[in-house]
Design a protein around this motif. Structure first.
Motif, PDB file in Angstrom:
ATOM      1  N   ALA A 217       0.684  -1.022  -0.209  1.00 45.88           N
ATOM      2  CA  ALA A 217      -0.541   0.236   0.081  1.00 45.88           C
ATOM      3  C   ALA A 217       1.067   1.361   0.343  1.00 45.88           C
ATOM      4  O   ALA A 217       0.710   2.004  -0.234  1.00 45.88           O
ATOM      5  CB  ALA A 217      -0.945  -0.147   1.610  1.00 45.88           C
TER       6      ALA A 217
ATOM      7  N   LYS B 278      -6.140   4.738   3.038  1.00 47.11           N
ATOM      8  CA  LYS B 278      -5.067   4.802   1.707  1.00 47.11           C
ATOM      9  C   LYS B 278      -4.674   6.600   2.264  1.00 47.11           C
ATOM     10  O   LYS B 278      -3.650   6.910   2.439  1.00 47.11           O
ATOM     11  CB  LYS B 278      -4.630   4.908   0.496  1.00 47.11           C
ATOM     12  CG  LYS B 278      -4.341   3.359   0.245  1.00 47.11           C
ATOM     13  CD  LYS B 278      -4.373   2.686  -1.388  1.00 47.11           C
ATOM     14  CE  LYS B 278      -3.977   1.066  -0.990  1.00 47.11           C
ATOM     15  NZ  LYS B 278      -4.551   0.850  -2.955  1.00 47.11           N
TER      16      LYS B 278
ATOM     17  N   TYR C 230      -0.824   7.524   1.564  1.00 45.71           N
ATOM     18  CA  TYR C 230      -0.417   6.591   0.746  1.00 45.71           C
ATOM     19  C   TYR C 230      -1.080   6.889  -0.518  1.00 45.71           C
ATOM     20  O   TYR C 230      -0.565   6.299  -2.270  1.00 45.71           O
ATOM     21  CB  TYR C 230      -0.669   4.744   0.510  1.00 45.71           C
ATOM     22  CG  TYR C 230      -0.355   4.533   1.987  1.00 45.71           C
ATOM     23  CD1 TYR C 230       0.655   5.416   2.577  1.00 45.71           C
ATOM     24  CD2 TYR C 230      -1.117   3.393   2.792  1.00 45.71           C
ATOM     25  CE1 TYR C 230       1.343   4.577   3.709  1.00 45.71           C
ATOM     26  CE2 TYR C 230      -0.733   3.365   4.331  1.00 45.71           C
ATOM     27  CZ  TYR C 230       0.393   3.837   4.031  1.00 45.71           C
ATOM     28  OH  TYR C 230       1.661   2.802   5.625  1.00 45.71           O
TER      29      TYR C 230
END
Lengths: 301, 417
Positions: free
Chosen positions: B141, B411, B416
């Motif tokens: 991720a 995320k 991310y």
């Protein structure tokens, strides 16, 4: 990290006090059985048996197998104890005897090699998977409620058995002729040998008793603990802490230290949830600073 | 007699023999130039089951591929190595497999800690690598950690947390469970998994409060003091990320204190056959993820794979790691065939976004997501335990639409995306 309110509430509540004390006692008493053998071997032979956790592991696996065949918990514990007594004799006779008085490093290598070989043998014989013996049918009963605290009947039996074994060991060492010889051998093996006593046999006996105690502990714990190759390692570390705190070679010291460690775990997990393991080592450091030979260890001049 | 033998050497026999003779150089070349694949895992110590079940799932796939002519006409030669569960050893083994043994592809059946170390080696060497069992989410991720030729064919922690949180919140609302406790192993996997579960549990049921947390050490011999601490906290529900032998010991010790009748218990790792079949007095009604079960998905292909895997492994039960490893081998096969090459860059390009048929999906398809090199579409769901087969019943499958949506939010929150 620190929850003193919860700890205070626990020690002032009967139910919590009873539950956590018995929980500490059960952890401590099983630890005592393993540590007692370790400290006995060190006391007499001055050997630090790093393979002692392996005795515990093999005892548990043996007990598991006998239980699977016979369905008898008593037989399985006996098999664990007797099997490891025999293994202790073999280990002493063929391996450790050859490094008496040798460099500690050599003893360590022999023990470590035994640990690795036995872990692999367990994997070959029983497989890499973990095993659980499961609670014997006679103990599949609801827990008791004593003063509001929860106490499983099986654990009461384990504590009692460990106490009887510990008491019996203390009596044999303190009151019988063989006990006196063992204590004398721990103090001055040359003199004992000069008196015509077969120390070779005596050393085998000490390893047999040490192995038997660890094997019994493995068998007793098998219904509630998981059996995995390498399971002896973690109990070995805790047994060393017990032995060091109690004083190398002192059975009484091992009992006090094991119970102390059990109680530190059970109450520590409430008051210091992120630092329970650390508490054990802090206790060890404090005791060693105050009394370098441990609680009941003899000072070396 | 001689005359009779001579008359039997007919035109067809001679043609067949000639064809065989002509093909000989190709066969010999394929045998002389096997495709070496490095497979590293933990084959010794307390987690040796990881290595055993990984090998027990990958080897039958390799046998199948070899029996049908190999991959790109080359017979696969697997090379298995033990990392002993040590990250530095895992990195060393990975480098050795490629540089010394000549492996062209790595199937990395390490735990997460080892997988991070192997990923850095793969980034350097550029070979195709599929992490088969590492579930830590950040491995793929986090774009800073992701490697161009490394992929994951394992569950991802955040997927389990979303489905577990959604399922558990539904039970919590229905049964009015607001006071929760947690008990998970004290290392990165236990802490991350518990934090993610708590995050999504509160996302779906904001009234929930976690009032007690315990962090026992992994592999500690006794959990009694943790069991009694949980009893003292009197929660209505308990979540635990414990697994394998530790979970089995925790269940047995909890049984002695009647822990499981005092509260609702949620344990994702319970739904794995070695755990379910090893615990002798398994309490009913524990909520668990279906890690691997022959009944989820309840399809003939899954049942057939289960039977074949048990047969190959002397009747041992497949684990969650088994299906993940089997999937890795199938992804590898499909990607190399599509690319027509084992070159890391080409095979990685082929694997990105690749969808394969799979017994381990409720839709029959699993996809290797292109943007973050992780697998999606696999069977994921929660149900409750029963003491006998099928061990987990009433499994509610997770919704991959919801999983993807919440994963994207997660995320973004973690930087991310």
């Amino acid at each position: 990290m620190i929850d003193l309110d919860a700890l205070l509430e626990c020690v002032t509540t009967t139910s919590c006090l009873v539950t956590q004390t018995t929980s500490g006692l059960i952890v401590g008493m099983l630890l005592f059985l393993v540590a007692a053998g370790l400290t006995l071997i060190f006391g007499v032979l001055k050997i630090v048996n790093f393979a002692h956790g392996t005795f515990y592991m093999l005892g548990a696996y043996l007990a598991y197998t006998v239980f699977a065949i016979t369905g008898s918990y008593i037989l399985s514990v006996l098999a664990g104890g007797l099997g490891m007594a025999f293994f202790g004799i073999v280990f002493e006779r063929f391996l450790i005897r050859r490094v008496y008085g040798a460099n500690v490093l050599m003893q360590l290598l022999i023990c470590y090699a035994t640990v690795l070989i036995c872990d692999d043998l367990v994997k070959i014989i029983w497989g890499p998977d973990f095993y659980a013996m499961g609670m014997p049918p006679e103990f599949q009963v609801p827990p008791l409620f004593i003063a509001g605290g929860v106490v499983p009947p099986f654990y009461l039996v384990l504590i009692s058995v460990a106490l009887v074994i510990g008491g019996g060991l203390a009596m044999v060492l303190g009151l019988t002729k063989i006990g006196k010889i063992i204590r004398a051998a721990a103090h001055n093996p040359d003199m004992v040998s000069a008196l015509g006593i077969n120390t070779t046999l005596l050393y085998s006996l000490v390893f047999a008793v040490g192995g038997m105690l660890a094997g019994i502990a493995g068998g007793l714990a098998a219904p509630v603990r998981s059996l995995t190759p390498g399971m002896g390692f973690s109990i070995l570390i805790e047994s060393f802490i017990v032995t060091v705190i109690g004083g190398m070679g002192s059975i009484g010291g091992a009992l006090i230290a094991a119970v102390m460690l059990g109680l530190i775990r059970s109450f520590g997990t409430i008051g210091f949830p992120l630092f329970t393991e650390g508490l054990m080592y802090i206790a060890m450091i404090i005791i060693l600073v105050l009394k370098p030979s441990g609680l009941f260890g003899k000072e070396i001049v | 007699m001689r005359e009779k033998t001579a008359t039997h050497l007919g035109r067809r026999t001679v043609l067949a023999a000639s064809a065989g003779a002509l093909a000989m150089p190709f066969v010999a070349r394929a045998q002389a130039n096997p495709l070496k694949i490095g497979i590293q895992s933990i084959f010794s110590g307390p987690i040796a089951l990881l290595g055993a079940s990984s090998k027990g799932a990958i080897q039958p796939e390799i046998d199948r591929i070899n029996a049908t002519g190999g991959l790109l006409g080359r017979q696969i030669q697997p090379i298995y190595r033990d990392s002993k569960g040590q990250p530095q050893e895992a990195a060393r083994v990975a480098r050795e497999l490629v540089n010394t043994d000549g492996c062209e592809i790595l199937l990395n059946a390490e735990a997460s800690s080892g997988a991070y170390a192997v990923q850095e080696v793969v980034r350097d060497l550029g070979v195709l690598c599929i992490h088969t069992t590492a579930e830590a989410s950040s491995l793929t991720a986090d774009p800073k950690l992701r490697a161009p030729t490394a992929f994951r064919s394992a569950r991802q922690g955040v997927h389990d947390a979303i489905v577990g949180g959604s399922y558990s919140a539904k039970v919590a609302v229905a049964k009015k469970l607001t006071k929760w406790a947690t008990c998970s192993p004290d290392y990165s996997f236990g802490r991350d998994t518990t934090a993610q579960f708590g995050e999504f549990l509160k996302h779906f049921a904001p009234d929930i409060e976690i009032t007690s947390q315990s962090w026992p050490k992994m592999g500690q011999p006794d959990f009694t003091e943790v069991v009694t601490k949980i009893l003292q906290a009197k929660p209505q529900a308990l979540y635990s990320a414990m697994f394998a032998g530790d979970l089995s010991a925790f269940i047995n010790q909890g049984n002695a204190y009647a822990l499981f009748s005092a509260m609702q218990v949620f344990v994702p790792a319970m739904g794995d056959l070695p755990v379910l079949t090893t615990i002798k007095n398994m309490p009913a009604g524990i909520h668990s993820a279906a890690r691997y079960l022959p009944t989820f998905p309840d399809t003939p292909v899954n049942a057939a794979w289960y039977e074949a895997n048990r047969k190959f492994n002397n009747n041992d039960y497949p684990t969650n790691w088994s299906w993940e490893c089997s999937t890795a081998a199938r992804f590898m096969e499909a990607a190399v065939k599509k690319a027509g090459s084992t070159n890391g860059k080409a095979a990685a390009a082929a694997l990105e976004g690749l969808t394969i048929d799979s017994p381990f999906s409720t839709t029959g398809k699993i996809t290797m997501r292109a943007e973050d090199h992780t697998m999606i579409g696999y069977a994921i769901g929660w149900g409750t335990t029963v003491p006998k087969e099928p061990f987990v019943t009433g499994i509610e499958p997770g919704d991959w639409g919801q999983i993807t949506e919440l994963e994207t939010e997660w995320k973004k929150k973690n930087g991310y995306i």
